[in-house]
Scaffold this active site. Structure first.
Site, PDB file in Angstrom:
ATOM      1  N   HIS A 191     -11.325   0.123 -24.770  1.00 42.71           N
ATOM      2  CA  HIS A 191     -12.233  -0.632 -23.902  1.00 42.71           C
ATOM      3  C   HIS A 191     -12.820   0.310 -22.864  1.00 42.71           C
ATOM      4  CE1 HIS A 191     -10.069  -4.535 -25.177  1.00 42.71           C
ATOM      5  NE2 HIS A 191     -11.196  -4.373 -25.849  1.00 42.71           N
TER       6      HIS A 191
ATOM      7  N   GLU B 298     -11.662   0.892 -19.123  1.00 40.33           N
ATOM      8  CA  GLU B 298     -10.233   1.065 -18.840  1.00 40.33           C
ATOM      9  C   GLU B 298      -9.906   2.558 -18.729  1.00 40.33           C
ATOM     10  OE1 GLU B 298      -8.389  -1.565 -21.745  1.00 40.33           O
ATOM     11  OE2 GLU B 298      -9.650  -3.224 -21.074  1.00 40.33           O
TER      12      GLU B 298
ATOM     13  N   HIS C  16      -4.189   0.058 -22.665  1.00 39.98           N
ATOM     14  CA  HIS C  16      -5.274  -0.716 -22.037  1.00 39.98           C
ATOM     15  C   HIS C  16      -4.962  -0.846 -20.549  1.00 39.98           C
ATOM     16  CE1 HIS C  16      -7.415  -2.514 -25.602  1.00 39.98           C
ATOM     17  NE2 HIS C  16      -6.348  -1.992 -26.188  1.00 39.98           N
TER      18      HIS C  16
ATOM     19  N   GLU D 200      -0.595  -2.711 -21.144  1.00 43.26           N
ATOM     20  CA  GLU D 200      -1.635  -2.986 -20.153  1.00 43.26           C
ATOM     21  C   GLU D 200      -1.178  -2.315 -18.867  1.00 43.26           C
ATOM     22  OE1 GLU D 200      -4.505  -4.559 -20.516  1.00 43.26           O
ATOM     23  OE2 GLU D 200      -4.299  -5.831 -22.289  1.00 43.26           O
TER      24      GLU D 200
HETATM   25  O1  0X9 Z   1      -7.769  -8.654 -25.002  1.00 40.44           O
HETATM   26  C1  0X9 Z   1      -7.471  -7.500 -25.321  1.00 40.44           C
HETATM   27  O2  0X9 Z   1      -8.035  -6.882 -26.207  1.00 40.44           O
HETATM   28  C2  0X9 Z   1      -6.331  -6.803 -24.564  1.00 40.44           C
HETATM   29  N1  0X9 Z   1      -6.438  -7.065 -23.160  1.00 40.44           N
HETATM   30  S1  0X9 Z   1      -7.639  -6.347 -22.294  1.00 40.44           S
HETATM   31  O3  0X9 Z   1      -7.657  -6.963 -20.971  1.00 40.44           O
HETATM   32  N2  0X9 Z   1      -7.309  -4.804 -22.081  1.00 40.44           N
HETATM   33  O4  0X9 Z   1      -8.855  -6.488 -22.996  1.00 40.44           O
HETATM   34  C3  0X9 Z   1      -5.022  -7.367 -25.035  1.00 40.44           C
HETATM   35  C4  0X9 Z   1      -4.740  -7.154 -26.469  1.00 40.44           C
HETATM   36  C5  0X9 Z   1      -3.376  -7.567 -26.800  1.00 40.44           C
HETATM   37  N3  0X9 Z   1      -3.091  -7.387 -28.169  1.00 40.44           N
HETATM   38  C6  0X9 Z   1      -3.089  -8.440 -28.999  1.00 40.44           C
HETATM   39  N4  0X9 Z   1      -3.313  -9.627 -28.548  1.00 40.44           N
HETATM   40  N5  0X9 Z   1      -2.851  -8.251 -30.272  1.00 40.44           N
HETATM   41 ZN    ZN Z   2      -8.412  -3.413 -23.003  1.00 44.36          ZN
END
Ligand code: 0X9
Ligand code: ZN
Ligand code: CA
Ligand code: CA
Length: 451
Positions: free
Chosen positions: A192, A195, A327, A400
């Site tokens: 992302h 980040e 992330h 995270e």
């Molecule tokens: O939403 C996302 O892609 C991630 N959070 S962020 O705030 N950095 O965008 C979390 C991804 C977690 N992984 C899975 N849910 N598989």
């Molecule tokens: Zn992310």
């Protein structure tokens, strides 16, 4: 209004002469000023949809959202990415159109203070280098390390982004030039765009491996018996777009145009080919911050990662055993699956789930993050963790990073925290490297690794 792109505005593949680049900039600016063009978002100008232009995005708390199902519904209906989760609310980044849409849906939004110190630094001083490495500074730092530690580190270009930038993987191990039969571990960063702390995490690890090898006994032993891969930026185009204008743009996705739409970008973490788009954990709308792309692996950056990982199948066996995708933010350690609320699902039995949770908790005990299954937050489909595990059998976590909540600076914490917040994950990384030879050891079932 949809503004057709004249030829110079099409993303460059490979190099272009400087003058052409300058001309592009002038044309882009002129277009922006005269037409209010939304396709080439310039600072302070346009106001595109959620997560796609990001000039006038602000941070909001959405109240009365308490369960994973409610959060998943908000993400899906609102087409927003959830930045942080609290007991009865979530934090989102949204532009005005998104705010209006959410309010029409009946959500209660409260704007949070900007609290964006790194962004303020950057905006104040275009000429003063930010504490966060740019993409080109990151590549320079990698090259410098690799040339100083040629027996321990090597780097290779594993592919190119949509706009033609190199996506680089660094290998770290003893006898680095030989593909030895040692468990391999992968760390991916900066999928992302905004980040940026995660790119610093990659540079921290590379520096630590380089300078502590031969000094720190544990780290030396691990690098003698493992092969580590670090990909410092999975999304270089997004990083450059977010960072290099001097004002952080709150960008998340890649920079790939979508045909028939003025909205740019695919959320790489919804673009992986395992139950892609299955379950309401991504958006089919190009304007969304969680747009899943036109098909699985439609984003070049996704394909670069998956081709690299598939390329690590040697003699019919996937060599990579464990993976962390870094992330920010929220201080969490997450494990699969994201596409379902169920703790176990096809390919993820109770033993695997318990091994995930056990090692996840061990790592969390070392850095103070909160460990949980990723769908406890909200459902995601097409995420990298689900693909790594479901399709490759790689133990795959998401970290995270700092801060815990938006008040710590959100995606842009002050540069003064970089050293502390990257070193904070040293132990967790070593724990995973240690377990990578047999994750089932962690639950006292080494026999499950025998196959
Ligand atoms: O939403 C996302 O892609 C991630 N959070 S962020 O705030 N950095 O965008 C979390 C991804 C977690 N992984 C899975 N849910 N598989
Ligand atoms: Zn992310
Ligand atoms: Ca080796
Ligand atoms: Ca190997």
């Amino acid at each position: 209004m949809r503004i057709p792109l004249p030829p110079p505005l099409r993303p460059a593949r490979g190099r272009r002469p400087r003058t052409a680049a300058l001309l592009t900039l002038v044309v882009a600016l002129a277009l922006t000023l005269t037409l209010g063009a939304q396709a080439t978002a310039a600072p302070g100008g346009s106001r595109p949809g959620a997560g796609s232009g990001a000039e006038d995005t602000r941070t909001y708390e959405v109240r009365g959202v308490s369960s994973a199902a409610q959060r998943s519904a908000l993400a899906l209906q609102g087409g927003v990415a959830i930045d942080a989760v609290h007991d009865h609310s979530v934090t989102i980044t949204a532009d005005r159109a998104t705010v209006r849409r959410l309010e029409r849906l009946g959500y209660l939004l409260e704007e949070l203070p900007a609290g964006n110190p790194a962004a303020a630094d950057g905006a104040a001083a275009l000429s003063t280098p930010s504490a966060y490495h740019s993409y080109s500074q990151t590549m320079a730092a990698v090259n410098s390390l690799v040339s100083r530690y040629p027996d321990l580190m090597s780097s290779r270009v594993i592919g190119t982004s949509y706009e033609g930038r190199s996506i680089v993987a660094v290998k770290i191990s003893d006898n680095v030039r030989t593909d030895e039969n040692e468990p391999e571990i992968l760390f991916t960063h900066n999928m992302h765009a905004r980040e940026h702390l995660t790119t610093e995490m990659a540079l921290y690890l590379l520096n630590e491996f380089a300078t502590q090898y031969g000094r720190d006994a544990r780290l030396t032993q691990l690098l003698n018996t493992r092969e580590v891969w670090v990909i410092p930026s999975v999304n270089p185009d997004g990083k450059v777009y977010d960072q290099d204008s001097g004002v952080f743009r709150n960008w998340r996705k890649n920079r790939q145009p979508n045909s028939g739409s003025r909205y740019i970008g695919t959320d790489i973490n919804r673009n992986f080919a395992y139950h892609w788009g299955c379950c309401g954990g991504s958006s089919g709308s190009t304007s969304s911050a969680t747009y899943r792309g036109s098909g699985p692996e439609s984003a070049p950056e996704t394909r670069v990662v998956t081709n690299f990982v598939r390329g690590r199948v040697v003699g019919g066996r996937q060599q990579i055993r464990a993976h962390i995708d870094f992330h920010s933010y929220s201080e969490l350690i997450l494990w699969p699956y994201g596409y379902t609320y169920n703790d176990t699902a096809p390919g993820l039995d109770a033993d695997a789930r318990n091994a995930y949770a056990t090692v996840g908790r061990q790592m969390a005990a070392s850095n103070g993050y909160r460990p949980q299954q990723s769908s406890d937050l909200y459902v995601t489909d097409g995420s990298i963790n689900d693909w790594m595990w479901g399709s490759q059998g790689i133990w795959s976590y998401t970290f995270e990073m700092y801060p815990r909540s938006s008040s710590g600076g959100g995606f842009y914490p002050p540069g003064s925290v970089i050293d502390r917040e990257t070193a904070r994950n040293r132990e967790a990384v070593l724990i995973l490297m240690d377990h990578a030879d047999c994750m089932y050891d962690a639950i006292g079932k080494p026999a499950l690794c025998a196959s």
